[in-house]
Design an enzyme around this catalytic site. Structure first.
Site, PDB file in Angstrom:
ATOM      1  N   VAL A 299       0.839  -1.024  -0.266  1.00 12.67           N
ATOM      2  CA  VAL A 299      -0.120  -0.007   0.040  1.00 12.67           C
ATOM      3  C   VAL A 299       0.859   1.520  -0.146  1.00 12.67           C
ATOM      4  CG1 VAL A 299      -1.938   1.132   1.043  1.00 12.67           C
ATOM      5  CG2 VAL A 299      -1.548  -1.374   1.486  1.00 12.67           C
ATOM      6  N   SER A 300       0.641   2.270  -0.852  1.00 13.40           N
ATOM      7  CA  SER A 300       1.413   3.249  -1.376  1.00 13.40           C
ATOM      8  C   SER A 300       0.556   4.618  -0.888  1.00 13.40           C
ATOM      9  CB  SER A 300       2.011   3.479  -2.725  1.00 13.40           C
ATOM     10  OG  SER A 300       2.502   4.619  -2.888  1.00 13.40           O
ATOM     11  N   PRO A 301       1.220   5.578  -0.521  1.00 12.82           N
ATOM     12  CA  PRO A 301       0.454   6.848  -0.248  1.00 12.82           C
ATOM     13  C   PRO A 301       0.454   7.847  -1.455  1.00 12.82           C
ATOM     14  CG  PRO A 301       2.620   7.068   1.007  1.00 12.82           C
ATOM     15  CD  PRO A 301       2.536   5.683   0.173  1.00 12.82           C
TER      16      PRO A 301
END
Ligand SMILES: *[C@@H]1O[C@H](CO)[C@@H](O)[C@H](O)[C@H]1NC(C)=O
Ligand SMILES: *[C@@H]1O[C@H](CO)[C@@H](O)[C@H](O)[C@H]1NC(C)=O
Ligand SMILES: *[C@@H]1O[C@H](CO)[C@@H](O)[C@H](O)[C@H]1NC(C)=O
Length: 704
Positions: A276-278
């Site tokens: 999961v990337s911001p």
């Protein structure tokens, strides 16, 4: 005096608790925060594992936040610490320190330490060779800063215990995270993916602590996202998006307190953030700005494919993501009514030696159940390629590896994978057979911590690494269904990421087949998750049963190894010719306004001479009507930055630049900037100095 008067109510409480554990609604609760900031200069950051990403200053201090929950029989401590990862040796050292003070109150079983996974804090504190490779070995100062910060935060929580209640609240944020390996996610069975609307978790789970007298104590918030808004070009120590969210929440609750100084403690802890990337704008090619290929490469000339956004630069992106997290967290905090937790506290912990563990896997494609096994640790080729949050992560690109003396020292001893290793790791082409590498010492852990805690119907699964979205979902389902088999009530389960041991990633067996970065870094092979699901099911059974498990094999004590450390110490500092330490070389502008940035430059010592723990390298001060200087900001505030530079390594001269972004709601008046530091005298000793800028005026009235 008859001590019976004191012990009797406690005994009655104990009898009550034992007879009606499900009726407990009041707990003893303590919260505490302490500074865990390591050396801010010259130490390589941990996370992106980029050897040239050495600290040159400080943007946000990193903190450890602790929460003690006690039902009268069992005590549980949850710690969220702002570091890239937490290794077994850090936790052991914390527990050993607590033991000196509190005996057997705090143990392996009831202390869960979760790293937030910020990629902008100094490394060198994991001890296993692989993780300290890019930091030029072990960094004692980083190691002890984290241990002391965590210990202090637990001590503060211990001293603050009061009766209180715990509530759980759920929220959702739709636009703060994306999946960085969607190709791998898509390999999960269609039937399973159909159960979920998104390819990352969008929900936020928040535990809220309130004292009996209704005063707010703190929150622990879980939302799955990598703290990689600050990218691998950043050189300022930072707690990143989740760290700033925590500061925003604390600032809101502790009016007029400086960062890390208030009573209310808000932790934004890590969860199943593996894939999961911001960086919500998604991956693009570095120069052309074009879309990357399916395999996240950029065709044509040598340019990187990396993700960024939503802001115009990494600071703005960090702030935007942090504000989204904070907005939803405060929204659910203020919302009534929330579910009050009731029931006893149960902690179950077991060390598991992963290689050789057997399990059963139901293969969706064949419809058959297979016997599977966990392998000796190994890393695949894709691991060296990094992710779109930090391309080329491990800097194993050709040409750069030879510049690492640690790597050179061990390269000659690298162990080749055996036939069994190759078979066991299946789809993973082995780059590093870390499980067989013993020189100079163990490369990756084989024994991991498995940890499950129940507070009534709320369960926290502390996992020893980075679970991907779907791995986390499977884990939550497994634990929930195990609990429901006997209680028939659906519990709430959260994944607390990067707890106690760091063993890299945990992708699902299906994701593993695609060998993206997360699959390549799933160290115990394709069925790492399969084994964990079984292990945590056993923990869940023990939690329900109220029974204890055998502690399992002890992980090795890496501190007893002759740890390699190639970081040069600070030898001496001198001020530049004709100056003293603390002299202001560049003064701020005389008249400034909200929205502008003020800057001052000082003659300085080396910041590694003293970490200024629970203190500050700088303050912005305003003079009040009585002529007293009031602290307006420290080095932990978002608005300030502290940049250090060695101007001559031969002379040992350095300077710091301090900047302050003047907030829009600033009070008008006269201000100054102060720098605090220590210099190392050439003949020995470390001495304090300070310096002040000239006074400058902040005007808020419109310009005429
Ligand atoms: C990091 O962010 C900066 C903007 O703050 C940008 O210029 C740079 O290209 C980014 N680099 C990477 C590798 O993401
Ligand atoms: C399921 O079985 C097929 C056929 O043997 C195999 O190719 C595949 O790798 C298996 N899937 C997993 C996730 O192990
Ligand atoms: C439940 O507890 C009893 C007594 O402590 C023990 O004998 C039994 O093995 C436990 N069962 C499980 C599934 O842990």
């Amino acid at each position: 005096m008859d001590s019976g008067w004191i012990t009797r109510p406690v005994c009655l409480l104990l009898i009550f608790v034992m007879a009606f554990p499900h009726l407990i609604t009041s707990y003893s609760i303590g919260v505490g925060i302490a500074d865990s900031t390591g050396p801010v200069a010259e130490i390589v950051f941990m996370g992106y594992a980029k050897m040239d990403q050495k600290g040159t200053g400080l943007h946000l201090r990193t903190f450890a936040r602790s929460f003690i929950i006690d039902d009268g029989i069992e005590r549980f401590v949850f710690v969220s610490v702002e570091s890239a990862m937490i290794g077994h040796d850090v936790r052991s050292a914390v527990i050993a320190q607590l033991k000196k003070k509190y005996g057997d109150l705090y143990t392996d079983e009831n202390v869960m330490i979760s790293a937030t996974h910020t990629h902008s804090s100094p490394g060198g504190c994991n001890l296993y060779t692989l993780f300290d490779l890019t930091t030029f070995g072990f960094i004692k100062q980083s190691f002890w800063a984290i241990i002391n910060g965590i210990t202090k935060s637990i001590e503060r929580a211990h001293d603050a215990v009061v009766p209180g209640k715990i509530f759980v609240s759920l929220g959702e944020i739709l636009n703060a995270n994306i999946n960085r390996s969607p190709q791998a996610y898509l390999n999960n069975p269609q039937t399973e993916r159909d159960k979920y609307k998104y390819n990352v978790d969008k929900m936020m789970t928040q535990l809220q602590f309130v004292a009996e007298d209704s005063s707010p104590l703190g929150v622990i918030n879980w939302f799955a996202v990598h703290p990689t808004s600050m990218n691998n070009t950043n050189r300022l120590v930072s707690s990143d998006n989740v760290g700033y969210a925590a500061l925003l929440f604390e600032e809101h609750m502790n009016k007029n307190s400086m960062p890390g100084k208030g009573k209310f403690v808000a932790a934004f802890a890590s969860s199943n953030l593996g894939d999961v990337s911001p960086n919500t704008q998604g991956p693009k090619c570095e120069y052309s700005g074009k879309k990357c290929s399916e395999q996240y490469t950029c065709p044509g000339k040598k340019e990187m494919c990396f993700a960024s956004g939503p802001g115009k630069d990494m600071f703005e992106s960090t702030s935007i993501i942090a504000r989204k997290l904070f907005a939803e967290a405060i929204n659910i905090w203020q919302r009534e009514p929330t579910l009050a937790l009731k029931g006893s506290v149960r902690v179950v912990h077991r060390y598991v030696s992963m290689p050789g563990q057997k399990g059963q896997f139901y293969n969706e494609t064949t419809g058959q159940t297979e016997e599977v096994e966990a392998c000796l640790p190994a890393m695949g080729y894709s691991f060296a390629a990094g992710t779109t949050d930090g391309p080329g992560s491990f800097a194993f690109e050709q040409g750069t590896t030879t510049t690492n003396p640690v790597w050179n020292a061990v390269r000659n001893f690298v162990a080749a994978p055996t036939k069994e290793d190759i078979k066991c790791h299946g789809a993973k082409p082995i780059l590093l057979a870390t499980g067989r590498m013993r020189l100079p010492y163990q490369w990756q852990p084989k024994i991991v911590s498995t940890h499950l805690v129940a507070i009534g119907n709320f369960l926290i699964a502390g996992v020893p690494g980075e679970f991907t979205t779907m791995s986390g979902r499977r884990m939550r389902e497994t634990i929930a269904s195990t609990v429901m088999e006997s209680t028939h009530v659906k519990p709430i389960v959260v994944i607390a990421g990067l707890c106690n041991t760091y063993s890299d990633y945990i992708a699902t067996p299906e994701e593993y087949e695609i060998q993206r970065y997360e699959g390549a870094s799933t160290i115990f092979g394709p069925h790492t998750l399969t084994i964990y699901l079984q292990k945590y099911r056993e923990l869940a059974l023990a939690v329900i049963n109220g029974s204890k498990l055998e502690p399992g094999p002890s992980p090795p004590d890496m501190t007893t190894k002759n740890l390699i450390s190639l970081q040069t110490p600070v030898i001496y500092d001198t001020p530049r010719w004709g100056h003293d330490f603390g002299d202001c070389l560049k003064q701020p502008e005389e008249i400034v306004r909200p929205g502008q940035t003020v800057s001052a430059i000082f003659v300085s010592g080396h910041p590694r001479n003293n970490l200024m723990t629970d203190s500050s390298f700088l303050t912005v001060e305003r003079i009040d009507n009585n002529g007293n200087w009031i602290e307006v900001a420290t080095d932990g505030n978002w608005e300030t930055r502290f940049y250090w530079a060695r101007t001559s390594s031969i002379l040992g001269t350095s300077q710091v630049e301090i900047t302050w972004d003047i907030p829009l709601d600033v009070l008008p008046g006269k201000y100054r900037i102060r720098h605090n530091g220590y210099y190392r005298y050439i003949l020995g000793g470390v001495f304090h100095y300070r310096g002040f800028s000239d006074i400058f005026e902040v005007q808020t009235a419109p310009e005429s």
